[in-house]
Design an enzyme around this catalytic site. Structure first.
Site, PDB file in Angstrom:
ATOM      1  N   CYS A   8      82.677  47.376  -7.331  1.00 58.13           N
ATOM      2  CA  CYS A   8      82.654  48.829  -7.112  1.00 58.13           C
ATOM      3  C   CYS A   8      83.746  49.273  -6.134  1.00 58.13           C
ATOM      4  CB  CYS A   8      81.286  49.281  -6.616  1.00 58.13           C
ATOM      5  SG  CYS A   8      80.821  48.542  -5.052  1.00 58.13           S
ATOM      6  N   HIS A  14      85.977  57.639   4.873  1.00 57.74           N
ATOM      7  CA  HIS A  14      85.112  58.705   4.371  1.00 57.74           C
ATOM      8  C   HIS A  14      85.883  59.988   4.088  1.00 57.74           C
ATOM      9  CE1 HIS A  14      81.837  56.117   5.980  1.00 57.74           C
ATOM     10  NE2 HIS A  14      81.377  56.462   4.810  1.00 57.74           N
TER      11      HIS A  14
HETATM   12  C1  PEP Z   1      83.893  48.755  -0.774  1.00 62.46           C
HETATM   13  O1  PEP Z   1      83.923  48.392   0.412  1.00 62.46           O
HETATM   14  O2  PEP Z   1      84.595  48.260  -1.678  1.00 62.46           O
HETATM   15  C2  PEP Z   1      83.015  49.859  -1.172  1.00 62.46           C
HETATM   16  C3  PEP Z   1      82.879  50.183  -2.429  1.00 62.46           C
HETATM   17  O3  PEP Z   1      82.387  50.543  -0.184  1.00 62.46           O
HETATM   18  P1  PEP Z   1      83.098  51.660   0.723  1.00 62.46           P
HETATM   19  O4  PEP Z   1      84.456  51.938   0.143  1.00 62.46           O
HETATM   20  O5  PEP Z   1      82.209  52.832   0.683  1.00 62.46           O
HETATM   21  O6  PEP Z   1      83.130  50.989   2.043  1.00 62.46           O
END
Ligand code: PEP
Ligand code: MG
Length: 748
Positions: free
Chosen positions: A682, A371
């Site tokens: 994503c 984060h």
């Molecule tokens: C992922 O895990 O690829 C994702 C897009 O979520 P985050 O990076 O927020 O865990």
């Protein structure tokens, strides 16, 4: 006659003398000489690997033409030397001229040597270079020579790390171009990139204790009295109130009362009273401030309440600000403008505060939480994570240039380095120019590929519009929860989601429901510490267990997205059952809202984030059940490879091109296609331009990315012919070794 034992001792002594200021270029040459002599070999050469250029370059040789030093370069695909480093193993050949991989360099008198032994210099899995010995007599090198050279390679690897020669070699050429081999630049630190970008400014070490601050006291503050402190206090309160107002305007989704702890501490009579008391007793005002700050830091950091522990940095920041106001006559408006803050640990809320205070860059020495990295990227703050030792080497108040993309920190950089980075920045600006980005992106053969935006803060919406995102493929909804000190109400959430939806003007918007836990718990909610938080109460598991919090979020989003293409996806789904349980709650929220006369979109698409190996194994069933799948490659890599994505120690093992990952992604896409359901990706893998042929080749047509990467990804897409990409994907899917895939990608 060979004498390997004496050789190893001799090299150990030479390396030990490296710490006594010996010139490293000379040392390498001496090592090459000594190896050749003790092994009675005709040639010994030392190659160093440049990770950025991905090339080996000859740095020292005994036996070959000295003019080859610095000019002979090899890729990992070239010669036995390249092969040894590529495959991370020694290669001993009796008759090199018959080897298909052997590569002669004309003009360096190499042709006459038949026996060839190449030993990689490695630090763990990290490629540092290659030691090569050659002899004219066929089959000259034996098993014990391999062992001796391996021992020497290990010693050299340690030396390279400790004397920073390696750091020079990995700078993508900037320092090397201007420095002869052997000149060691002592003022460079290397860490891990957490958020890309180049920052320049004066170092501000926030972790100094009161004594260190006292040492740095400016003469103006000496003799400052209570009245001067009160004046500094008044100015500090005014500045923080002003900051609170502007930050709440700019970052309305997350920055509600973000400076409230600062203001509370300043209003605390015990805090200010104690400082006044110490000044009245004769302490210099600046010293008094830092003494009291230290006392508060001790109290806060030993608290059993996480929310109080989190205020440590607030009080340090406050001490710093009070001190600066005390020392400077004029009001300083830019706060940390022109400064790079070095601080041991950070919370996402700290980053927001420093951003509001105009910081240029951040250096931390703890692990980078996902984060923190994400929020820095969103706010455009370069951040580098470094080791504890390196952190201690950062002096306060010196000029720094930080290349956060490569994790390099130059202390007191030369004009030459500054100029080179200014030139590079100009190039990056051109490369990232969004003026000609298209709303409809096509491959070279004319197929449309959608680029959606990953949104972390609402402030990301402006760049998303600028880069003409085709929608929001991932809204990381946890930031308003993480940064604040209590839960946002349903109304507040509805307001945030409405802004999200309105800004995308009818384009699809995908809410990823709360993904807390893992490396970020809500300090105001749970005091439970887990031994393995990434395997614990994270994401959808938290939501399913806290149905009230989950329902409130769902209701807020359903209300905001009633009239648009609003989609919901659930993170960390481990089974079809998880998905069904989450979907039941969405449906219950829809029923509830409708019964209250609130309009909802019954067609709201509900999707699964594919992030766990278990989800991959039931991809077909999940694709049947869900409305869409979205590949969260960041977590998929973490969980499939069992590599903590925040752990610096294993970061070299975090390989998104691992064959298991490529096959898993392929399986997910095939499952979605089989069920006739949309699928997108994503995770950050979609921002790796060299992986785009694979992703399109297996059939992905929607990528959701941090939108700053849009120009480079758009260029990568425009260069692709789908038939060729399909061939690339098919070839990659057949490869079972990481090294094979790397070699293939490097080749391309
Ligand atoms: C992922 O895990 O690829 C994702 C897009 O979520 P985050 O990076 O927020 O865990
Ligand atoms: Mg994830």
């Amino acid at each position: 006659m060979k004498d390997n034992i004496e050789l190893i001792c001799d090299i150990a002594e030479r390396i030990a003398s490296a710490g006594e200021g010996k010139d490293r270029g000379e040392l390498l040459q001496e090592v090459a000489f000594s190896i050749a002599e003790h092994m009675a070999a005709d040639v010994c050469s030392i190659y160093i690997y440049d990770e950025i250029e991905q090339m080996l370059s000859l740095r020292a040789t005994q036996g070959l033409d000295a003019s080859a030093i610095g000019t002979v370069k090899l890729s990992l695909e070239e010669g036995i030397t390249g092969q040894a480093l590529r495959e991370l193993r020694p290669i001993c050949v009796g008759q090199a001229s018959t080897e298909s991989t052997y590569k002669f360099f004309p003009g360096i008198r190499e042709e006459q040597y038949e026996a060839f032994l190449a030993v990689p210099i490695l630090r763990g899995q990290r490629r540092i270079g290659v030691l090569v010995v050659q002899a004219s007599e066929q089959d000259y090198f034996k098993e014990n020579d391999v062992s001796a050279l391996r021992a020497i390679a290990t010693q050299l690897a340690t030396m390279f790390e400790s004397v920073k020669l390696l750091k020079e070699a990995r700078q993508g050429g900037i320092a090397l171009e201007s420095k002869a081999i052997g000149e060691v630049q002592q003022d460079i630190l290397r860490g891990r990139s957490a958020s890309k970008g180049v920052a320049q400014g004066i170092s501000c070490v926030l972790d100094l204790g009161a004594d260190e601050h006292a040492l740095q006291m400016q003469p103006e503050s000496l003799g400052a009295d209570v009245a001067a402190f009160d004046d500094a206090l008044r100015r500090t309160v005014e500045q923080i109130q002003a900051l609170q107002v502007t930050t709440s305007e700019k970052l309305a989704d997350v920055a509600v009362l973000i400076f409230s702890a600062h203001l509370l501490i300043l209003e605390d009579e015990q805090f200010t009273g104690r400082i006044r008391e110490l000044i009245a007793e004769g302490a210099a005002a600046l010293h008094a401030i830092h003494l009291v700050v230290d006392e508060y830091v001790d109290i806060f950091s030993s608290s059993s309440v996480p929310m109080i522990r989190e205020k440590v940095l607030d009080v340090k920041d406050l001490g710093n600000r009070l001190g600066r106001n005390l020392c400077s006559e004029e009001a300083f408006n830019s706060d940390y403008g022109g400064q790079i803050i070095a601080v041991r640990e950070l919370l996402p809320s700290d980053i927001l505060k420093f951003s509001a205070e105009q910081v240029e860059g951040l250096i931390i020495c703890s692990g980078v939480t996902s984060h923190n990295a994400i929020i820095c990227r969103s706010l455009g703050i370069p951040m580098v994570a470094i080791s504890r030792d390196a952190f201690d080497a950062i002096p306060d108040g010196v000029p720094i240039l930080m290349d956060a993309a490569q994790g390099i920190i130059y202390m007191e950089p030369s004009d030459e380095i500054i100029t080179k980075y200014q030139e590079l920045e100009q190039t990056w600006r051109v490369l990232n120019d969004a003026s000609d980005v298209q709303e409809v992106r096509r491959t070279a053969c004319g197929k449309v590929v959608e680029i959606m935006a990953n949104i972390n803060l609402l402030s990301d919406l402006e760049p998303a519009r600028h880069f003409k995102a085709n929608g929001v493929g991932l809204y990381r909804s946890e930031f308003p929860f993480i940064v604040r000190s209590d839960f946002p109400s349903e109304e507040e959430q509805t307001h945030i989601y409405s802004r999200l939806v309105e800004n995308m003007k009818g384009r699809p918007v995908t809410l990823r429901t709360l993904d807390i836990g893992g490396d970020k718990m809500l300090s105001y909610y749970s005091n439970v510490s887990e031994a393995n938080p990434f395997l614990g109460m994270r994401a959808i598991r938290f939501s399913l267990q806290n149905r009230d919090i989950f329902s409130q979020q769902l209701r807020a989003f359903l209300r905001a997205g009633a009239k648009v293409d609003a989609r919901i996806m659930f993170p960390l789904i481990a089974s079809v059952d998880d998905f069904i349980a989450a979907r039941e709650i969405v449906w219950a929220c829809m029923d509830e809202l409708e019964s209250q006369g609130v309009a909802v979109n019954r067609e709201t698409q509900l999707g699964v984030m594919m992030e766990l190996p278990s989800a991959v194994e039931v991809a077909e069933e999940l694709a049947d059940e869900a409305d869409f799948l979205s590949i969260g490659s960041n977590d998929l890599v973490q969980y499939m490879l069992a590599v903590d994505r925040t752990n610096e120690q294993v970061s070299a093992l975090y390989k998104s091109h691992h064959p298991a990952i490529l096959r898993a992604i392929h399986r997910i896409v095939a499952a979605a296609q089989g069920a006739g359901k949309p699928v997108s990706i994503c995770g950050d893998l979609a921002t790796e331009a060299h992986m785009i042929p694979f992703l399109l080749g297996i059939g992905l047509r929607t990528l959701s990315i941090d939108i700053g990467s849009a120009p480079s990804i758009e260029r990568a897409i425009a260069a692709i012919d789908l038939a060729a990409a399909e061939e690339v994907a098919a070839r990659l899917l057949k490869m079972g070794k990481i090294s094979e895939i790397e070699a293939f990608l490097v080749d391309r």
